[in-house]
Design a protein around this motif. Structure first.
Motif, PDB file in Angstrom:
ATOM      1  N   GLU A   1       0.812  -1.216   0.000  1.00  0.00           N
ATOM      2  CA  GLU A   1       0.000   0.000   0.000  1.00  0.00           C
ATOM      3  C   GLU A   1       0.850   1.274   0.000  1.00  0.00           C
TER       4      GLU A   1
ATOM      5  N   TRP B   1      -0.567 -11.372  -0.947  1.00  0.00           N
ATOM      6  CA  TRP B   1      -1.456 -11.039   0.163  1.00  0.00           C
ATOM      7  C   TRP B   1      -2.752 -11.831   0.011  1.00  0.00           C
ATOM      8  N   ASP B   2      -3.242 -11.936  -1.223  1.00  0.00           N
ATOM      9  CA  ASP B   2      -4.486 -12.661  -1.495  1.00  0.00           C
ATOM     10  C   ASP B   2      -4.150 -13.800  -2.450  1.00  0.00           C
TER      11      ASP B   2
ATOM     12  N   ASN C   1      -5.795 -16.419  -3.425  1.00  0.00           N
ATOM     13  CA  ASN C   1      -6.808 -16.803  -4.421  1.00  0.00           C
ATOM     14  C   ASN C   1      -6.671 -15.950  -5.681  1.00  0.00           C
ATOM     15  N   LEU C   2      -6.488 -14.661  -5.459  1.00  0.00           N
ATOM     16  CA  LEU C   2      -6.349 -13.724  -6.563  1.00  0.00           C
ATOM     17  C   LEU C   2      -5.072 -14.020  -7.352  1.00  0.00           C
TER      18      LEU C   2
ATOM     19  N   ASN D   1       1.177 -14.268   4.334  1.00  0.00           N
ATOM     20  CA  ASN D   1       1.017 -14.568   5.762  1.00  0.00           C
ATOM     21  C   ASN D   1       1.995 -15.647   6.237  1.00  0.00           C
TER      22      ASN D   1
ATOM     23  N   ARG E   1       4.084 -11.634   7.086  1.00  0.00           N
ATOM     24  CA  ARG E   1       3.966 -10.372   6.360  1.00  0.00           C
ATOM     25  C   ARG E   1       5.182  -9.467   6.557  1.00  0.00           C
ATOM     26  N   LYS E   2       6.337 -10.059   6.745  1.00  0.00           N
ATOM     27  CA  LYS E   2       7.575  -9.276   6.924  1.00  0.00           C
ATOM     28  C   LYS E   2       8.500  -9.544   5.752  1.00  0.00           C
TER      29      LYS E   2
END
Lengths: 376, 376
Positions: free
Chosen positions: A32, A64-65, A67-68, A84, A88-89
């Motif tokens: 982000e 992050w996602d 599935n996407l 994850n 998330r580092k």
């Protein structure tokens, strides 16, 4: 032999470069606070992920996602992990990936040049066995150079996006003239709707619709309101569409019942656009084009408060730079696509900008979009 | 005595902190690749600028668009400069400002913690006479802590924005039920239009409208299309409005003709939201709330793939953190406003999320928004 996909060819380029530079592992990050379209450029996955590339030509995506990612990334499923899994580092993820891929101790490992200094220290702390690179003139710059010259697939997509943009320009002109578009909001929402109904992902950026009371600002704030649009004076409409990730970026100025000073702004802006486009061809330094426009304006004691243009592609602003600065050493070459957008602004008279997207070809240039000054 | 503006009170806080920390000069930067709402928080100027603050309580703004800055920034005109005066180089600007303000040689000068490592080296090169700080636990973190607790003016604005959001939720429900909103595009455009006609600057972020075929993703890509919305299954609508710079952020899920497994997702999500909100009060650690929700889900062998919530304010994502992580040591206190947004996603069943904005008060909490599961 199977034809390689554009994604595979792009990965080949960077793997070759890594071998030349002696870089064992490269990390890219899209998050982000630090957006990076390179991950999409290499894999098709649209965002929020880490991408790891190793010199022995292996790619790992930590998304992050997940599935996407499995839907969009052109990588084998076993190369796609959940972010994850690494808490998330990024520094933890890179250490795990280096181990998984068997990157030899002592190797050169490059992280993004936009890595904040405190985060850089985390990487150094986590990867004590490696030589960490974080450079402006490293892999990021190299990928930007690759991306500044569009491949055939990219040119085809941008041309299609430009076609949609041009249809939109025509319908906007018609609707402003007929009175169907009366306000900034009418113009902006019309574009949002039309972009999607033509199959675009959306607009390239928040449409900027500024009626005569607000057009004096380069980028009016807020980007659009319920204020009148196309009424007496100068109204600016700056927008683009995004198709398969690729952006267009154009600005139309609407002019109604101008006084002499406002006419002068229009005249100079049109002249500047014409001059700049005439200079756009293979081998020209972009700073020379921008300097020519600055000279044209200064003869009339005017000054443009922003750059003359910028590349467009997966980002609405990318390379090449098109500005009058001694440090800008971008030279045009075939396949580059960028905006030419001279503009003049005055707190009392309002503003005027004319922006089109130009493709450099082997033999000259092609103006992909049809933005213009529209007189009402 | 004249009552100080909220902006002046905010500047007072940071000047006091600078004096305590022995920091002579502080630079903030808002630029396309590194957005920072702190400049708006301190001055009212909405963006693209450098802000310099000195321990002797002087502020200097170097703005990309000086016309816009003079209109919005609550600083004296003589404190507002054009960024072009400094060749648009932060390291050059800070050196000039340090000289202009007479910052003593050897002083501590702080730059943003998000400064990329290569740019950090530029600052070090340019400011050889000063002690440069670039720290995660420095001024940026301190300002974030200030901003996590909203002042009365901010609470009033966010409550007004929440009121608009709630009106929108009601009209969306009505229009989906009546069949006026049939597609993702209908929902997204309705929100764009209504936000502006209620006086908002716009939406807080790209509205995310995902019908049953796309709701399995946390953030569907693209954010909205012409696909059906509110048809059989689970549809997610995640949106917010931005009023005077302040964001709301809510998610509604529409449910139609669910099977048993989908009903279970809804039931668990509603239960999680209720549990989390019941725990939200002064003094609670946010990680305890997030851990309680994780435990609730894991009893049903479900796992939420994202954080439970986040602060909202000038940014759609800000502090406090609301996630189940041992490093998260945010404690709720009166004036904090944040989202609670449990969600569950499944590639086959679709997704379900319920997100509301919660204000912590002296005596408990106030749920500002009225997002809900809407059955069709």
């Amino acid at each position: 032999m199977e034809k390689k996909s554009s994604f595979a060819l792009r990965l080949d380029k960077i793997y070759d470069w890594m071998a030349e530079e002696g870089i064992a592992l490269l990390m890219l990050e899209d998050t982000e606070s630090r957006r990076d379209q390179n991950i999409r450029w290499f894999t098709g996955h649209p965002g929020d992920a880490l991408l790891f590339l190793s010199v022995d030509r292996q790619a790992i995506l930590a998304a992050w996602d997940i599935n996407l990612a499995k839907l969009h990334a052109t990588l084998p499923p076993e190369a796609i992990f959940s972010y994850n899994d690494f808490d998330r580092k990024p520094s933890k993820a890179i250490a795990a990936v280096a181990k998984k891929l068997g990157i030899p101790i002592g190797s050169r490992v490059e992280i993004p040049s936009v890595t904040p200094y405190p985060l850089f220290l985390d990487f150094v702390g986590e990867l004590t066995d490696f030589d960490i690179l974080c450079r402006n003139k490293g892999s990021g710059a190299e990928i930007n150079k690759f991306r500044a010259v569009k491949d055939d697939e990219e040119i085809a997509i941008i041309k299609k996006a430009a076609g949609i943009t041009n249809e939109l320009i025509d319908s906007i002109e018609k609707n402003v003239k007929s009175g169907k578009i009366k306000t900034e909001a009418d113009a902006a929402l019309f574009i949002e709707m039309e972009a999607r109904s033509h199959g675009c992902e959306g607009t390239s950026f928040d449409t900027l619709a500024a009626g005569p009371d607000r057009s004096f600002a380069i980028h009016a704030f807020p980007t659009w309101t319920n204020a009148p649009f196309g009424t007496k004076g100068l109204s600016i409409l700056d927008f683009g569409v995004k198709l398969n990730g690729y952006c267009t970026d154009v600005t139309i100025t609407f002019a109604r019942d101008l006084d002499e000073k406002q006419e002068k702004l229009i005249e100079l802006t049109e002249k500047a656009a014409k001059l700049a486009i005439s200079m756009a061809h293979n081998g020209t330094m972009t700073r020379d084009i921008a300097a020519a426009v600055d000279r044209l304006f200064s003869k009339s004691k005017k000054k443009m408060p922003h750059a003359l243009g910028h590349g467009v592609g997966l980002q609405e602003h990318e390379y090449p730079l098109v500005r009058n600065s001694s440090e800008n050493d971008w030279e045009l070459s075939a396949g580059m696509i960028f905006t030419i957008e001279p503009g003049l602004y005055d707190p009392l008279l309002g503003g005027c900008r004319l922006e089109n997207d130009v493709l450099i070809t082997e033999s000259g240039h092609e103006v992909l979009t049809t933005a213009r000054i529209i007189r009402l």
